[in-house]
Design an enzyme around this catalytic site. Sequence first.
Site, PDB file in Angstrom:
ATOM      1  N   SER A 193       0.321  -0.951   0.386  1.00 42.17           N
ATOM      2  CA  SER A 193       0.530  -0.281   0.209  1.00 42.17           C
ATOM      3  C   SER A 193       0.783   0.912   0.156  1.00 42.17           C
ATOM      4  CB  SER A 193      -0.873  -0.115   1.193  1.00 42.17           C
ATOM      5  OG  SER A 193      -2.149   1.217   1.092  1.00 42.17           O
ATOM      6  N   HIS A 250      -3.220  -1.025  -2.988  1.00 41.19           N
ATOM      7  CA  HIS A 250      -4.238  -0.552  -2.883  1.00 41.19           C
ATOM      8  C   HIS A 250      -4.449   1.057  -4.091  1.00 41.19           C
ATOM      9  CE1 HIS A 250      -4.683  -1.467   1.183  1.00 41.19           C
ATOM     10  NE2 HIS A 250      -4.980  -2.145   0.406  1.00 41.19           N
ATOM     11  N   ASP A 265      -4.753  -4.599   6.246  1.00 38.75           N
ATOM     12  CA  ASP A 265      -4.733  -5.238   5.393  1.00 38.75           C
ATOM     13  C   ASP A 265      -3.887  -6.256   4.874  1.00 38.75           C
ATOM     14  OD1 ASP A 265      -6.200  -6.326   3.054  1.00 38.75           O
ATOM     15  OD2 ASP A 265      -5.410  -4.748   1.382  1.00 38.75           O
TER      16      ASP A 265
END
Length: 1013
Positions: free
Chosen positions: A19, A46, A138
């Site tokens: 991310s 992401h 995540d």
Amino acid sequence: MSSPSEEQQPTHYIGIGASAGGLEALQDLFANTPSDTGVAYIVVQHLSPDYKSMMPELLSRHSTMPIQQVTDSTELLADHIYLMPPRKNMMIADGKLLLTDVVPDNPPPMPIDFFFKSLAQNYAHRAVGIVLSGTGSDGTRGVKALKEAGGMVIVQEPDNAKFDGMPRSAVNTGFADLVLSASEIGASLVKYFQHPFIAGNTPKDYENDDDNQVYDEIFSLLKKQSSINFSQYKASTVARRIERRLSINQLNGLNAYHRLLLESPKELHTLSKELLIGVTRFFRDEAMFDYMQGKVVPELVKGAMARDQSLRIWVAGCSTGEEAYSLAILFKEYIEKEDLDCKVSIFATDVDSNAIAEASTGLYAEDIQFDVNPERLEKYFEPRPGGFQIMRSIRESVIFATHNMLEDPPFSNIDLVTCRNVLIYFQQGAQKRVLSSLFFALRYKGFLWLGPSESMGDLKSHFDQLSERNKLFQKVSNQRVPIGTHPPGLTLPGRPTAQLTMQPFSSSMRSPKPVANGPLSIVQDRLLREFVPSCIVLNENFDAVHVYGDVAQFVRPIGAGKISNNINDMIHEDLSVAVSTALYRCEKCQEDIFYTDVTLSDGEGKNKSIDLAVLYVRSGERDSPVATVSYVLQFQVNQVDQESDERYSTTFDAAESSRQRIMDLEAELVKKQEHLQVTIEELETTNEELQSANEELMSANEELQSTNEELQSVNEELYTVNSEYQEKISQLTELNDDLDSVINATNIGIVFLDESLAIRKFTAVANQYIHLRETDIGRPFHHQSHDLKYDELINDIAHVSNSGEVLEKAVYTKDETAVLVRILPYRNSGGRISRGIVLTLTNISRQRFVEAALEKAQSQLRSVVLEGSEPLALERNRKGIRVMLLEDDDVDQQRMKRMLQSSGRDYEITLCSTIDEAVTCVGNQEFDIWLLDYRLPGGTVGDFLERIGEHSTPGILMSGYVETDLEPGFLEAGVYDFLNKDELTAELLVRSIDFALERKKVQRVIDGEGLTD
């Protein structure tokens, strides 16, 4: 599209989650990863939905592997990198990547978790999950799924990551096999894949006769460390996990691993944790819980209420408690919805004491919000720093204990047993033993809930299968099934069988079984019968728990219907007032109470006088919070000659006692009512205020939480975009520096003007002609002074800006340097002309110098030709021209020699490499022409001419250097022409030689030497 060949198919599938800050980590990872590992790399990031990622271009500079943006049904090939597109969730199946659209208005997307779960489900031990830099959690749930399936997990060292949220959350699960910096991951992967057990090249000496003994020794070490006998687990499961630990630790045999376990308690703990596989989550397999909620829960609750007993549930193999709490929530929801009064007791057990300790706290990470719906999360969970905690009322309904299903005795009278995904790890004999224990634990018509891959085996005939898909069974047989004997050596000496404190059964009135039948027991029984008066032992709730002697005449006959063991429901009507008063006083004063002459009717019209005593019995210290209170209600029929102890006893006056009791109760009732009313009013006021405040806080919290999630998601996307832009800016800066270097190397002054003719940028060479400083950027150009004899410069710049034409003029500076000024309109990347201006200034003094020399020679030639008495004789086809070539570079020597020889002329060429050689040659013989290199060993051609002194031989200067490096006085020293080596051709060289020879003849005529030689 055809399927990839066997050579192209990956041996392993590596999912990489990243991310914020992930670009740098990915570059470090792939820069240190070979391109021939035989695996496929799938990158999940992401990404902003409104931004076209530059990731393929940026990663291609750090890896030679092909990089591909994923489209739906992309087939995976070995040694390829695949990048997930934005606005998609990605899953893997049958060697293909499948894309689905992200559902809007849902909780923040977790694409890494989504992909990791798919990877674990489809490729199990061939799957590898890598968690890199990022915020949030995540990847955490995906890591758990990978570990449960037997995959490998690698996490970037949190201190090495730009953002440590995702790596730290993954590390905190305890499931990371390796925690490394991003640059170290590639080398570790290579070692892992090349290990014989992973590559499929098991060493020949790995399997031998001593293996079983080594396994036994490993099991013995594990049993000492965790009190668990893993020899009862499936051999394939144990072997696979031990082999994986061998691969991670780069060991080649069981003996080496056994030595490591002896030396490393940490590795022993890690292996034990790996074998236990303690992975679970709230409401796991939601469809199964929906079935339980609709079919099983109502039936269990109604059955328990019909029996007037509490509902008993056993969650075997509960791990960290998520399933036990899920069931507690399920039953609580139903009981509250139906407004029922049913007590639920859940016994949750596991062999892992660490997991039990964690489950007892009820603290869980933030990622449970993806397993628990918002309504349940708000109602049954309390926010805590970094996560949530189960509310107290739910925690109190679950009793956690360490319990080994293979060794410890089971519970009894259980209404529901859940044992999901535990049996699959046991050998067949151990499975039978566990199933027999579960059968014993269940009451008739009780339910057994197993995992989707488990079955009842030989006990199938004793159960009805209610749901084949959900593996739910109901006990339909009361036949006694032996639990089975334990193998020798299973139970450790001195180890408690179950660390669980069971509540006492409510079915009192049951005499305890004698522990022995020896003489002492018989004596005790005789003493109790002969000397202990008739009495009833009561607990703190005045329920009868034990009876000594014959109390039939003091209690009511048992009638039909529900039976209560509370003393107020059991005692004879004549004794009820005396007993209740005595118990009230005993409880209040905490001392023994004695009544005499209490009248009791015998049912035949005769009355008896009895003595009544209530003894106060307290276990433990008076102020101890765990002390229990009991009461002994004692009866004794008075005899005529019996003497009573008047020091403690009180003659019981029923009427007076009743009146006093009533007055006490009324006074206490009035006081309680007044206090209750005040409390209710205060509580109502406080409750209204709290409710209002709570509603406001809840509303604000929901808005803040929603905003925070959106901001976090946007922040991650922006950071990813920003990282790519920074990388692109770095590349552009490098290109800009290269461009500046090229411009400076051309020795051309350049000035960039914007649409308002203000200075935007300039090169250092421009300072030679226009007075510019760094601080002048942004100032109008007409404010600057210059050394050009060009009064119309500003007007011409304005004209080009308006018309878009290109203007070029040759002018001089104040020191008579010739300068070519070019004024051009600025063109952008699309080729369109803007109103900006590019001004270039080129020094053309050398060109002007040559032109002037040529004009002078031409003038002299014209003068001789037109005014001379005889025509000028020029021998263009002269034979045997003597040439001295002074050139230090062998390549250039041969090049010029070939040019002269290929021209068709007859040249006698003498080669010299140094100034000394050339001086010697000139002193020994005559030459018609000199071809002179400018830069020579030990000096320049100027040094050669200086040593020769006065001479009459024409020379041609050749160089690869720019004009500013040359000396203008060479023409006066007999050098008639200048040739650039980079532009030299045979034709140009011959023409220059002819020109020099002809000019020499003209010069001789001018000097009065005549034209004939």
